[in-house]
Structure formats: structure tokens, C-alpha cells
Write an enzyme that holds these catalytic residues in place. Structure first.
Site, PDB file in Angstrom:
ATOM      1  N   GLU A   1      -3.132  -6.672  -7.855  1.00 50.53           N
ATOM      2  CA  GLU A   1      -4.478  -6.279  -8.341  1.00 50.53           C
ATOM      3  C   GLU A   1      -3.960  -4.955  -9.222  1.00 50.53           C
ATOM      4  O   GLU A   1      -3.410  -3.801  -8.644  1.00 50.53           O
ATOM      5  CB  GLU A   1      -5.756  -5.829  -7.467  1.00 50.53           C
ATOM      6  CG  GLU A   1      -6.785  -5.526  -8.301  1.00 50.53           C
ATOM      7  CD  GLU A   1      -8.082  -4.952  -7.465  1.00 50.53           C
ATOM      8  OE1 GLU A   1      -8.302  -5.447  -6.467  1.00 50.53           O
ATOM      9  OE2 GLU A   1      -8.662  -3.918  -7.641  1.00 50.53           O
TER      10      GLU A   1
ATOM     11  N   GLU B   1      -3.030   3.789  10.732  1.00 58.33           N
ATOM     12  CA  GLU B   1      -2.219   2.520  10.203  1.00 58.33           C
ATOM     13  C   GLU B   1      -2.174   1.515  11.631  1.00 58.33           C
ATOM     14  O   GLU B   1      -2.531   0.521  11.672  1.00 58.33           O
ATOM     15  CB  GLU B   1      -0.838   3.117   9.995  1.00 58.33           C
ATOM     16  CG  GLU B   1      -0.738   3.861   8.652  1.00 58.33           C
ATOM     17  CD  GLU B   1      -1.263   5.295   8.856  1.00 58.33           C
ATOM     18  OE1 GLU B   1      -1.420   5.656   9.768  1.00 58.33           O
ATOM     19  OE2 GLU B   1      -0.661   5.820   7.604  1.00 58.33           O
TER      20      GLU B   1
END
Ligand SMILES: *[C@@H]1O[C@H](CO)[C@@H](O)[C@H](O)[C@H]1NC(C)=O
Ligand SMILES: *[C@@H]1O[C@H](CO)[C@@H](O)[C@H](O)[C@H]1NC(C)=O
Ligand SMILES: *[C@@H]1O[C@H](CO)[C@@H](O)[C@H](O)[C@H]1NC(C)=O
Ligand SMILES: *[C@@H]1O[C@H](CO)[C@@H](O)[C@H](O)[C@H]1NC(C)=O
Ligand SMILES: *[C@@H]1O[C@H](CO)[C@@H](O)[C@H](O)[C@H]1NC(C)=O
Ligand SMILES: *[C@@H]1O[C@H](CO)[C@@H](O)[C@H](O)[C@H]1NC(C)=O
Ligand SMILES: *[C@@H]1O[C@H](CO)[C@@H](O)[C@H](O)[C@H]1NC(C)=O
Ligand SMILES: *[C@@H]1O[C@H](CO)[C@@H](O)[C@H](O)[C@H]1NC(C)=O
Ligand SMILES: *[C@@H]1O[C@H](CO)[C@@H](O)[C@H](O)[C@H]1NC(C)=O
Ligand SMILES: *[C@@H]1O[C@H](CO)[C@@H](O)[C@H](O)[C@H]1NC(C)=O
Length: 527
Positions: free
Chosen positions: A316, A197
Site C-alpha cells: 500500500e 511484536e
């Protein structure tokens, strides 16, 4: 024809015995004013699209050949929901796109079957790619930068495309910028196996700052007037290699330039064993479980104060990843799923959804051009988009629409109330019992529902239906008698002569309204 079955208090159908569900004994009570625990108003527009980066020239055309059919379909949605859908241009192929200033065409894509048969994975874009942003009036876009690739060409792509994109999107056309697609799938693929991350955040910050500087130089007005705002992190899901909470904790928004928290969602995979319409899509339980992951993530982010005033959206989404399953994602059943899924999102504080599209994709709402795989045309899922837009419509583009999910006993039923500016204005009901019309002599069963509307003064409510011959239909679909099919008038609404319209139902003295709904169809009641 269907409505002739609906006479009398009990439902009598001609022909073979029909099993008919009667849920009307226990009326679902619907408050006339918005409940206190309702979700926030949806963003306008709510119904939005994500278009595969490599397919964008097909969908939008270019200055010499604008795609008017696509524009018409977007205009139809605008007239229902008050604002044209926002268009996110991105997806897997945004992270393959390299800029070639000498390319004579908009895009040069090469399909590498081992990567995907559905989209190119070697891609160059030329200066005329940016013409495609100019073909749809009054449309806002998000621009997806390539973060997936590294090296000189990739850096030159960021430096070279930022000025072209900001010039193409000046004058109110930019919604947001996006750096990279689904980076939570990069680890061990586009990046080393130990990519974390914090590596992602470092790279995102450095690349987003780089394009911001380019945009500020090339488009100072845009940078000043509208600011340079991003959607991020555009993760594929909740439980891949990067954790969204850690990503925000690691400083993704250190520069306070993320305006929208965008995540992606698919209900399942096209190639997953056992995926069917009835089990996977026309199933409210499955939709709730899928959306619940986002609700949970959103609540953790909120509790930790990480995304304060940053709306959560699905940037999306669609039915089945890997571009959908033929016969399933392109069927009327998938359109009904789309209504349930989108309205459920709206009821859970997911404030906008971008349904993903691509040329020849099985789940697409429309096929923008003729290819040797797919006929140009309006596809079944589009009619689901239309019903969602109709449900969220307001008196003007500023009105607040809030959606509440109404509890139903069966997982094949879903119902919603829409409140516009605080007042009950519509009820949607979706019956998702699979009714196949091909190869079936069975008369279509009809289910009966009732709603209790305490305090309503209305004596009768108008009814609009989302209809087709069955859940397996891929053509002949209508919304309130309208067809938006390409072959009729290029996507303009055309009233069909063979579908009943102008129906209404009466409200009795106790405020109860009864509604009869053929299996595999949707309805809106208008207050
Ligand atoms: C514009 O689109 C047409 C039709 O797809 C295509 O033939 C033409 O090459 C495009 N023009 C440019 C400059 O890309
Ligand atoms: C398009 O890309 C392919 C594959 O990289 C390449 O062989 C071809 O020369 C390119 N065409 C143009 C016009 O650049
Ligand atoms: C991550 O893996 C790369 C090799 O792929 C290696 O060079 C690098 O040292 C590793 N980094 C860490 C922090 O382990
Ligand atoms: C890619 O480039 C970025 C920015 O220069 C850098 O931070 C990152 O480590 C690079 N990643 C790889 C895998 O080379
Ligand atoms: C609907 O989905 C839920 C959750 O995925 C599943 O447990 C259930 O079996 C599904 N229903 C049907 C009829 O397949
Ligand atoms: C959401 O969170 C609740 C409470 O922590 C947990 O019970 C549930 O399993 C979670 N659901 C999903 C889909 O992550
Ligand atoms: C179908 O169209 C694609 C892309 O235009 C082309 O590469 C392919 O050769 C065509 N296939 C057939 C069977 O015509
Ligand atoms: C409808 O057709 C599908 C595909 O042929 C089949 O799997 C399903 O069982 C059928 N459903 C009904 C209710 O007959
Ligand atoms: C739907 O059913 C009607 C009546 O049976 C029929 O005329 C029509 O062709 C069917 N539509 C499709 C798309 O199959
Ligand atoms: C109504 O007409 C349309 C357009 O001709 C057709 O596609 C559809 O199947 C018809 N529907 C019914 C129920 O006959």
C-alpha cells in the site's frame, strides 16, 4: 506547440526570457547490458493497486452492475506491462468490516467523522460483497481479513468470510491472503498500550491458521493447487510501535506461509505543514530518502536471513497519507512524482508497488463512480502509472525487466534505464522543475539532456512523452498522445489530435543522444 520551441542547437523561446537548464555537456553514460549490481527483475505485474476495502464495490461494481470503466483502465495497463495489475483489497477499513449474513447489499458503511470523513468506520459486509471479485476478468486479488477487531462478531467474521472469499477467488483469482492492516499502529488503539511484536505474532499466527483451516475445508482444490499464501506484515511504516525485524525474529513466518513481505509507504502527510509539490513530491531527494528506509530494512532482514526468497514489496503506497491533498496529489506534478517513485522502487529491489485507491481519495488514479464530491474519471496519477507500465513492458509477460537509476546532478531530475532480458531497452527521464501554467505568462522552459550509449547500433530512437500543460494541470494529460479519459471513450485509449507524436532523436557517431524536455514532463526513449 511545445515542439516548435525545440528548433536549433540552443533553445530559443519566444516571449519572456526563459531560464533553461543545459545538462547536455556531461552526458550520462548508459550501459547497453545490465550492470552486475542492478536490482533483481521486478515482479510481473509491477504496477498494481491497493483498493480501500470499503470502496471496493464502487471500484469493481457487482454482477448486475460491473464497473467497466475500472476494468478498461486495468486492461490498458495490462497491454503495456503484459499482466493486469494485482489488486489488494484492504486498508484501514478491512479492520472495521464485520460480516452480516443477512445484509441485502454488498456493504453498509457509516462514516464517523471523528475517525475519518473519508471512509466509514462502522462497516458490515453481506454475501454480495464477494460479487465484486467477479467483475474484472483475469485479475488477481489479495483478500484482507479483519484482524483489528476482537470478540465474537470478529471471530464469526473470520469464520464466515473465509469460505465466501475462497469461493469467490477460486479458479486462479487469488494472489495472496492478508491478515490485518497496519498492525504496527494497533498498540494503544485497537490493542493495549503494552501490546508487543510477540503479541502480534501470536495473534497473527492463530488467526491466520484459523482462516487457513476454514479455506482448506471450504476450498480444498484451491488449498491443494495454489496453497494458502499470505502477504505480511503490512506495517504502516518503519518506525511505529512494532519493529519489523523483531516481528520476523519472533516467528511471523513459522508456518512458512508468507510469500510476500509487504510494507506500506507514504512520502508525507496531506495535513503536514509545509507540504508542497516542489518540496515534497517533485523532489528526487525526498523520494530517495523515503525509499531508503525500506532498502535499509530489507538489507537487515536479508543479512539475518529472515526473509529468504520472500520478495519485498509496497503493498500500500501513494503520495500523501490521509488520502492525499487537493490540488497537489491529484495534479500532473503528482503523476510525475509517481513515475519517479515507482521506478526508483524498481531500481532498489522493491519488486512491486500497490498504489492505494479509494472513492473520493485525492491521490486516486481514477474515480470509479460519480459522487457529490468527485467527478467520475481518469485522474492525473493514472498517467504516471501508464508511463511506469510502458517503461517495464516486455516482449511477453515472462520477460525480465530490471531498472537502474541513472545519476543526475539536480534533485528535480530523475532518470532510469530499463533492461529487458538483460539488454538496454528504454531510458526514462523525468523533469520535475515545477512549471505552473495557470496564472503564468512565462513561456515553458525546456531542459536539454544527453545520454551516451556506448556500442549502440541504433541511429535514431523513438520518443514518447508524458505531457500536460503544467505541473498544476489536473486535466488534459496525455501519454504518447493517448488520452484514457472517461469522457472520451470510457477509459479506452484515444489518440488526441493536439499532441505531437511519432517523434525521434538521432544518435550521433559517438553514441550520444540529445533530448529536450519541457519543464514538468516525462519522456521515454526506446532502443
Ligand atoms: C449492485 O450495485 C448496484 C449499483 O451500485 C446497487 O444498486 C445494488 O444494490 C448492488 N447489488 C447488490 C446485491 O449489492
Ligand atoms: C447500516 O448501519 C447503520 C449503522 O450501524 C445501521 O443503523 C443501519 O441499520 C444499517 N443498515 C442496514 C440495512 O443494515
Ligand atoms: C498489559 O496491559 C493490560 C491492561 O491494559 C494488563 O491487563 C496486562 O496485564 C498487561 N500485560 C503485561 C504483560 O504487562
Ligand atoms: C484478540 O484475540 C486474539 C485471538 O483470540 C488474542 O490472542 C488477543 O489477545 C486478543 N486481543 C485483545 C486485545 O483482546
Ligand atoms: C527535497 O527533499 C529533501 C529531503 O526531504 C530536502 O532536504 C530538500 O530541501 C527538498 N528540496 C526542496 C527544493 O524543497
Ligand atoms: C540507512 O542505513 C544507513 C547505513 O546504516 C544510514 O546511514 C541511513 O541513515 C539509513 N537511512 C534511513 C533512511 O534509514
Ligand atoms: C453526498 O453523498 C453522501 C453519500 O451518498 C450523502 O450521505 C450526502 O448527504 C450527500 N451530500 C449532499 C450535500 O448531497
Ligand atoms: C506554483 O503554484 C503553487 C501554488 O499556487 C505555488 O506555491 C508555487 O510557488 C508556484 N510555483 C511556481 C514555480 O511559480
Ligand atoms: C492547455 O493549453 C492549451 C493551449 O493553450 C489550451 O487550449 C487547453 O485548454 C489547455 N488545457 C487545459 C486542461 O487547461
Ligand atoms: C488537447 O485536447 C484535450 C482533449 O480535448 C485537452 O484536454 C487538452 O487540454 C488539449 N491539450 C493541449 C495542449 O491543447
Amino acid at each position: 506547440m511545445l515542439l516548435s520551441l525545440l528548433l536549433g542547437p540552443t533553445i530559443v523561446a519566444a516571449g519572456p526570457t526563459v531560464t533553461t537548464r543545459d545538462s547536455s555537456s556531461s552526458a550520462v553514460s548508459v550501459s547497453g547490458t545490465v550492470p552486475k549490481d542492478a536490482a533483481d527483475a521486478v515482479l510481473r505485474p509491477f504496477v498494481s493497486f491497493s483498493i480501500e476495502f470499503s470502496s471496493f464495490p464502487d471500484f469493481a461494481g457487482n454482477l448486475s452492475q460491473p464497473n467497466k470503466f475500472s476494468n478498461q483502465l486495468l486492461d490498458n495497463l495490462a497491454s503495456l506491462q503484459g499482466v493486469k495489475p494485482y489488486i489488494r483489497v484492504g486498508g484501514n477499513t478491512q479492520d472495521f468490516a464485520l460480516y452480516d449474513p443477512h445484509l441485502k447489499t454488498g456493504i453498509n458503511g457509516t462514516v464517523v467523522p471523528s475517525v475519518s470523513e473519508d471512509y466509514p468506520s462502522i462497516i458490515s459486509i453481506g454475501p454480495s460483497f464477494f460479487e465484486s471479485y467477479a467483475t474484472w476478468p483475469e485479475t488477481k486479488f489479495s483478500f484482507g481479513f479483519d484482524m483489528g477487531q476482537n470478540g465474537t462478531k470478529a471471530m464469526n467474521t473470520l469464520l464466515g468470510t473465509a469460505p465466501l472469499a475462497c469461493k469467490a477467488l477460486a479458479n486462479g483469482k487469488i494472489a495472496y491472503w492478508e491478515m490485518g492492516n497496519e498492525p504496527d499502529l494497533f498498540t494503544g488503539d485497537k490493542r493495549p498500550a503494552n501490546w508487543t511484536e510477540s503479541d502480534y505474532v501470536t495473534e497473527w499466527l492463530s488467526k491466520s491458521q484459523l482462516v487457513k483451516r476454514q479455506i482448506a475445508k471450504a476450498c480444498p482444490e484451491l488449498a491443494k493447487d495454489e496453497g494458502i499464501k499470505f502477504i505480511a506484515p503490512s506495517f504502516a511504516g518503519i518506525s511505529n510501535d512494532l519493529d519489523a525485524v523483531t516481528t520476523w525474529e519472533d516467528g511471523l513466518d513459522d508456518h512458512h506461509d508468507i510469500e510476500i513481505n509487504s510494507m506500506h509507504n507514504y512520502i508525507g502527510g496531506a495535513d503536514e505543514p509545509g507540504v508542497t509539490l516542489a518540496k515534497t513530491l517533485m523532489n528526487h531527494t525526498s523520494t530517495v530518502a523515503s525509499v531508503q528506509q525500506h532498502v535499509n530494512l530489507s538489507s537487515v532482514l536479508n543479512e539475518k536471513g529472515l526473509t529468504k526468497n520472500i520478495p519485498y514489496i509496497l503493498g500500500e503506497t501513494n503520495s500523501l497519507y490521509h488520502q492525499g491533498k487537493p490540488g497537489l496529489s491529484n495534479s500532473f506534478g503528482a503523476a510525475l512524482w509517481g513515475v519517479d517513485f515507482n521506478l526508483y522502487c524498481a531500481s532498489q529491489n522493491i519488486r512491486r508497488t500497490h498504489m492505494h485507491q479509494g472513492t473520493d481519495y485525492r491521490y486516486a488514479s481514477w474515480q470509479p463512480i460519480q459522487t457529490n464530491k468527485t467527478t467520475i474519471g481518469t485522474k492525473a496519477p493514472y498517467y504516471g502509472n501508464v508511463m511506469v507500465a510502458a517503461m517495464l513492458g516486455g516482449d511477453d509477460s515472462d520477460s525480465d525487466a530490471q531498472v537502474v537509476n541513472l545519476p543526475m546532478a539536480e534533485e528535480t531530475d530523475a532518470a532510469y534505464a530499463a533492461y529487458v532480458d538483460g539488454q538496454l531497452s528504454r531510458i526514462a527521464l523525468i523533469n520535475m522543475v515545477e512549471y505552473n501554467y495557470t496564472g503564468s505568462d512565462e513561456t515553458r522552459p525546456v531542459a536539454k539532456y544527453s545520454f551516451l550509449l556506448p556500442g549502440t547500433k541504433e541511429k535514431s530512437l523513438s520518443v514518447q512523452r508524458l505531457m500536460a500543460n503544467g505541473s498544476d494541470a489536473i486535466t488534459g494529460i496525455s501519454w504518447d498522445g493517448w488520452s484514457y479519459n472517461y469522457e472520451l471513450k470510457g477509459g479506452e485509449p484515444v489518440r488526441l489530435g493536439n499532441v505531437t507524436i511519432g517523434e525521434s532523436v538521432s544518435v550521433d557517431s559517438k553514441g550520444v543522444v540529445e533530448l529536450k524536455v519541457p519543464y514538468s514532463s516525462g519522456v521515454i526513449l526506446n532502443l
